[in-house]
Design a protein around this motif. Structure first.
Motif, PDB file in Angstrom:
ATOM      1  N   GLU A 201      39.855  21.763 -94.988  1.00 11.97           N
ATOM      2  CA  GLU A 201      39.047  23.010 -94.654  1.00 11.97           C
ATOM      3  C   GLU A 201      38.344  23.394 -95.938  1.00 11.97           C
ATOM      4  O   GLU A 201      38.490  23.255 -96.836  1.00 11.97           O
ATOM      5  N   ASP A 202      37.356  24.356 -95.586  1.00 12.72           N
ATOM      6  CA  ASP A 202      36.545  25.152 -96.254  1.00 12.72           C
ATOM      7  C   ASP A 202      35.382  24.076 -96.949  1.00 12.72           C
ATOM      8  O   ASP A 202      35.756  22.849 -96.916  1.00 12.72           O
ATOM      9  N   LYS A 203      34.591  24.699 -97.822  1.00 13.09           N
ATOM     10  CA  LYS A 203      33.357  23.627 -98.113  1.00 13.09           C
ATOM     11  C   LYS A 203      33.634  22.692 -99.320  1.00 13.09           C
ATOM     12  O   LYS A 203      32.851  21.961 -99.443  1.00 13.09           O
ATOM     13  N   ASP A 204      34.747  22.918 -99.736  1.00 13.95           N
ATOM     14  CA  ASP A 204      35.263  22.263-100.747  1.00 13.95           C
ATOM     15  C   ASP A 204      36.348  21.148-100.461  1.00 13.95           C
ATOM     16  O   ASP A 204      36.967  20.362-101.347  1.00 13.95           O
ATOM     17  N   GLY A 205      36.948  21.461 -99.393  1.00 13.04           N
ATOM     18  CA  GLY A 205      38.068  20.474 -98.669  1.00 13.04           C
ATOM     19  C   GLY A 205      39.480  20.878 -99.231  1.00 13.04           C
ATOM     20  O   GLY A 205      40.353  20.409 -99.000  1.00 13.04           O
ATOM     21  N   LEU A 206      39.483  22.057-100.103  1.00 13.87           N
ATOM     22  CA  LEU A 206      40.691  22.746-100.558  1.00 13.87           C
ATOM     23  C   LEU A 206      41.396  23.617-100.329  1.00 13.87           C
ATOM     24  O   LEU A 206      42.093  24.590-100.590  1.00 13.87           O
ATOM     25  N   ALA A 207      41.168  23.823 -98.782  1.00 13.22           N
ATOM     26  CA  ALA A 207      41.995  24.636 -97.869  1.00 13.22           C
ATOM     27  C   ALA A 207      42.588  23.766 -96.973  1.00 13.22           C
ATOM     28  O   ALA A 207      41.841  22.698 -96.532  1.00 13.22           O
ATOM     29  N   THR A 208      43.785  24.193 -96.208  1.00 15.85           N
ATOM     30  CA  THR A 208      44.543  23.204 -95.269  1.00 15.85           C
ATOM     31  C   THR A 208      45.584  24.229 -94.403  1.00 15.85           C
ATOM     32  O   THR A 208      45.834  25.249 -94.844  1.00 15.85           O
ATOM     33  N   ASP A 209      46.088  23.451 -93.501  1.00 21.48           N
ATOM     34  CA  ASP A 209      47.362  24.281 -92.687  1.00 21.48           C
ATOM     35  C   ASP A 209      48.587  23.434 -92.702  1.00 21.48           C
ATOM     36  O   ASP A 209      48.591  22.302 -92.992  1.00 21.48           O
ATOM     37  N   CYS A 210      49.745  24.211 -92.862  1.00 23.34           N
ATOM     38  CA  CYS A 210      51.175  23.678 -92.810  1.00 23.34           C
ATOM     39  C   CYS A 210      51.351  22.816 -91.708  1.00 23.34           C
ATOM     40  O   CYS A 210      50.584  22.987 -90.586  1.00 23.34           O
ATOM     41  N   ASP A 211      52.161  21.774 -91.580  1.00 21.88           N
ATOM     42  CA  ASP A 211      52.400  20.995 -90.575  1.00 21.88           C
ATOM     43  C   ASP A 211      53.368  21.853 -89.266  1.00 21.88           C
ATOM     44  O   ASP A 211      53.191  21.494 -88.230  1.00 21.88           O
ATOM     45  N   ARG A 212      53.614  22.987 -89.757  1.00 20.47           N
ATOM     46  CA  ARG A 212      54.330  23.753 -88.519  1.00 20.47           C
ATOM     47  C   ARG A 212      53.262  24.983 -88.253  1.00 20.47           C
ATOM     48  O   ARG A 212      53.458  25.709 -87.446  1.00 20.47           O
ATOM     49  N   SER A 213      52.018  24.984 -88.653  1.00  9.28           N
ATOM     50  CA  SER A 213      51.045  25.781 -88.117  1.00  9.28           C
ATOM     51  C   SER A 213      50.235  25.489 -86.793  1.00  9.28           C
ATOM     52  O   SER A 213      50.277  24.174 -86.611  1.00  9.28           O
ATOM     53  N   TYR A 214      49.910  26.340 -85.927  1.00  9.84           N
ATOM     54  CA  TYR A 214      49.373  25.896 -84.600  1.00  9.84           C
ATOM     55  C   TYR A 214      48.152  25.358 -84.884  1.00  9.84           C
ATOM     56  O   TYR A 214      47.382  24.696 -84.132  1.00  9.84           O
ATOM     57  N   HIS A 215      47.293  25.708 -85.949  1.00  8.05           N
ATOM     58  CA  HIS A 215      46.130  25.302 -86.455  1.00  8.05           C
ATOM     59  C   HIS A 215      46.088  23.740 -86.443  1.00  8.05           C
ATOM     60  O   HIS A 215      44.855  23.177 -86.176  1.00  8.05           O
ATOM     61  N   ALA A 216      46.985  23.120 -86.967  1.00 10.69           N
ATOM     62  CA  ALA A 216      47.060  21.612 -87.374  1.00 10.69           C
ATOM     63  C   ALA A 216      47.836  20.648 -86.217  1.00 10.69           C
ATOM     64  O   ALA A 216      48.238  19.771 -86.561  1.00 10.69           O
ATOM     65  N   GLU A 217      48.132  21.609 -85.043  1.00 12.18           N
ATOM     66  CA  GLU A 217      48.982  20.991 -84.130  1.00 12.18           C
ATOM     67  C   GLU A 217      48.647  19.557 -83.641  1.00 12.18           C
ATOM     68  O   GLU A 217      49.689  18.828 -83.434  1.00 12.18           O
ATOM     69  N   PHE A 261      31.060  19.522 -96.808  1.00 12.70           N
ATOM     70  CA  PHE A 261      32.284  18.615 -97.508  1.00 12.70           C
ATOM     71  C   PHE A 261      32.171  17.163 -96.981  1.00 12.70           C
ATOM     72  O   PHE A 261      32.195  16.123 -97.946  1.00 12.70           O
ATOM     73  N   PHE A 262      31.953  16.971 -95.743  1.00 13.50           N
ATOM     74  CA  PHE A 262      32.073  15.369 -95.384  1.00 13.50           C
ATOM     75  C   PHE A 262      30.836  14.658 -96.223  1.00 13.50           C
ATOM     76  O   PHE A 262      31.097  13.492 -96.679  1.00 13.50           O
ATOM     77  N   ARG A 263      29.856  15.252 -96.404  1.00 12.53           N
ATOM     78  CA  ARG A 263      28.488  14.670 -96.990  1.00 12.53           C
ATOM     79  C   ARG A 263      28.676  14.262 -98.498  1.00 12.53           C
ATOM     80  O   ARG A 263      28.165  13.313 -98.851  1.00 12.53           O
ATOM     81  N   LYS A 264      29.600  15.041 -98.841  1.00  9.02           N
ATOM     82  CA  LYS A 264      29.739  14.585-100.495  1.00  9.02           C
ATOM     83  C   LYS A 264      30.909  13.996-100.873  1.00  9.02           C
ATOM     84  O   LYS A 264      31.285  13.414-101.956  1.00  9.02           O
ATOM     85  N   ILE A 265      31.972  13.844 -99.808  1.00  8.10           N
ATOM     86  CA  ILE A 265      33.446  13.471-100.316  1.00  8.10           C
ATOM     87  C   ILE A 265      33.365  11.782-100.724  1.00  8.10           C
ATOM     88  O   ILE A 265      33.933  11.310-101.441  1.00  8.10           O
ATOM     89  N   PHE A 266      32.510  11.323-100.211  1.00  6.46           N
ATOM     90  CA  PHE A 266      32.350   9.660-100.629  1.00  6.46           C
ATOM     91  C   PHE A 266      31.778   9.497-102.006  1.00  6.46           C
ATOM     92  O   PHE A 266      31.598   8.477-102.530  1.00  6.46           O
ATOM     93  N   ARG A 267      30.949  10.495-102.337  1.00  2.00           N
ATOM     94  CA  ARG A 267      30.195  10.567-103.800  1.00  2.00           C
ATOM     95  C   ARG A 267      30.841  10.973-104.630  1.00  2.00           C
ATOM     96  O   ARG A 267      30.599  10.869-105.795  1.00  2.00           O
ATOM     97  N   ASP A 268      31.989  11.758-104.666  1.00  2.00           N
ATOM     98  CA  ASP A 268      32.721  12.347-105.631  1.00  2.00           C
ATOM     99  C   ASP A 268      33.750  11.301-106.088  1.00  2.00           C
ATOM    100  O   ASP A 268      34.573  10.999-105.375  1.00  2.00           O
TER     101      ASP A 268
END
Length: 348
Positions: A201-217, A261-268
């Motif tokens: 998540e986020d524009k740099d890909g360095l935010a995420t959610d725990c496996d127990r979070s409903y956001h990542a269900e 973030f998706f646009r740049k991940i393969f170039r980084d």
């Protein structure tokens, strides 16, 4: 001594009040909401305000003409996939703790017959705003959904509230059937074929959610393993982590929320060290008109879980997502996108 004239006058007056109530659709009825509260609401509800995007989206699927406003503007490119009646709705904000706060004055001017508060049962946000709601003099009800499976019950309750039981039964059945199909398919997939997944998540890909979070269900629902194993700090989630931690996780699949973030991940060069990037198993989550996976979580997850199964297990779940997406948008959103439009929604 009896007063027949006065008696007749009272009868006429009572009958007139009944006719007036029917004409104005304010004849009251009692409904028990999902918090167990007994609430008096109009028999026929024509105007509704929702406190949060997930609930607003539920009402959109049931009958978008009920909505008096939105919580925030429709996302860019989203209008063509939503009923026209929503395009000019005012933005009223909401009671969900982040983003636009509710504009009480505009809500009152919109004159909703009912206010629908909703979200996970674990959230304290609804209770926080209850005193404000009581002062408005508008009946309010609670609808809860902690998991994807809960949306079926949420649809059922809202069907009762809006007298749309037939419509909501059809929507709920779709979700129930999809989840049953997913469950059966996942059971047949060997454990060593279930990938380790990172939700970026986020524009740099360095935010995420725990496996127990409903956001990542959805990751758990498809039998995959969320690499970020922890207990959420709060219901908002989206916890920051370091790039070094992602490298240590070395996920086999990365799900990306932000297109930037998706646009740049393969170039980084740094991200190319990670297995998922090297093997090109990085997927941008579809988000038109609403996100299929999260932020906000909604009934779109019924479609999102099928998309995710297709991404992770194409040999086990080879569903035609172009066809399925078209059918879903027609059923839930009342629009009929072309194959070209659907391809753009899924693949960018």
């Amino acid at each position: 001594m009896k007063c027949p004239k006065a008696g007749r006058l009272l009868q006429v007056l009572s009958f007139s009040l009944v006719l007036l109530a029917l004409a104005l659709n304010v004849w009251p009825r009692e409904i028990t909401d999902m918090a167990g509260r007994r609430v008096i609401v109009p028999d026929i509800i024509r105007r509704a305000y929702s406190s949060s995007p997930p609930v607003t989206y539920l009402i959109t699927a049931i009958d978008p003409t009920l909505l008096v406003g939105l919580n925030f503007p429709i996302a860019e490119g989203g209008k063509e996939y939503l009923p026209k009646c929503m395009h000019s709705l005012p933005v009223l904000g909401g009671f969900f703790g982040k983003g636009r706060t509710a504009n009480i004055e505009m809500i009152m001017k919109a004159k909703p017959d009912v206010i629908v508060m909703g979200g996970p049962k674990t959230s304290s946000m609804t209770e926080k705003y209850e005193s404000t709601l009581k002062n408005l003099g508008i009946p309010f009800v609670y609808v809860y959904f902690d998991t994807v499976a809960d949306y079926t019950e949420a649809f059922r309750f809202l069907g009762q509230l809006f007298n749309k039981e037939e419509r909501t039964a059809r929507l709920g059945k779709y979700g129930k059937d999809v989840l049953a199909e997913i469950g059966q398919t996942v059971e047949a997939i060997p454990a060593d074929r279930r990938p380790r997944v990172y939700y970026a998540e986020d524009k740099d890909g360095l935010a995420t959610d725990c496996d127990r979070s409903y956001h990542a269900e959805l990751i758990n629902l498809v039998g995959a393993r969320n690499v970020h194993r922890c207990t959420p700090k709060d219901t908002m989630g989206m916890e920051r982590i370091s790039f070094e931690q992602v490298v240590l996780y070395n996920p086999e699949v990365i799900l990306v929320k932000e297109e930037e973030f998706f646009r740049k991940i393969f170039r980084d060069p740094g991200w190319r060290r990670i297995k998922a990037v090297r093997e090109k198993r990085v997927y941008l989550i579809p988000g038109i008109p609403f996100n299929w996976f999260d932020r906000p979580p909604s009934f779109m997850r019924f479609l999102g879980v099928q998309w995710l199964m297709n991404c992770l297990y194409p040999q086990h779940y080879g569903k035609d997502m172009i066809k399925e997406t078209g059918a879903f948008y027609r059923l839930f959103l009342g629009v009929a996108p072309t194959e070209k439009q659907i391809h753009r929604i899924i693949y960018g």
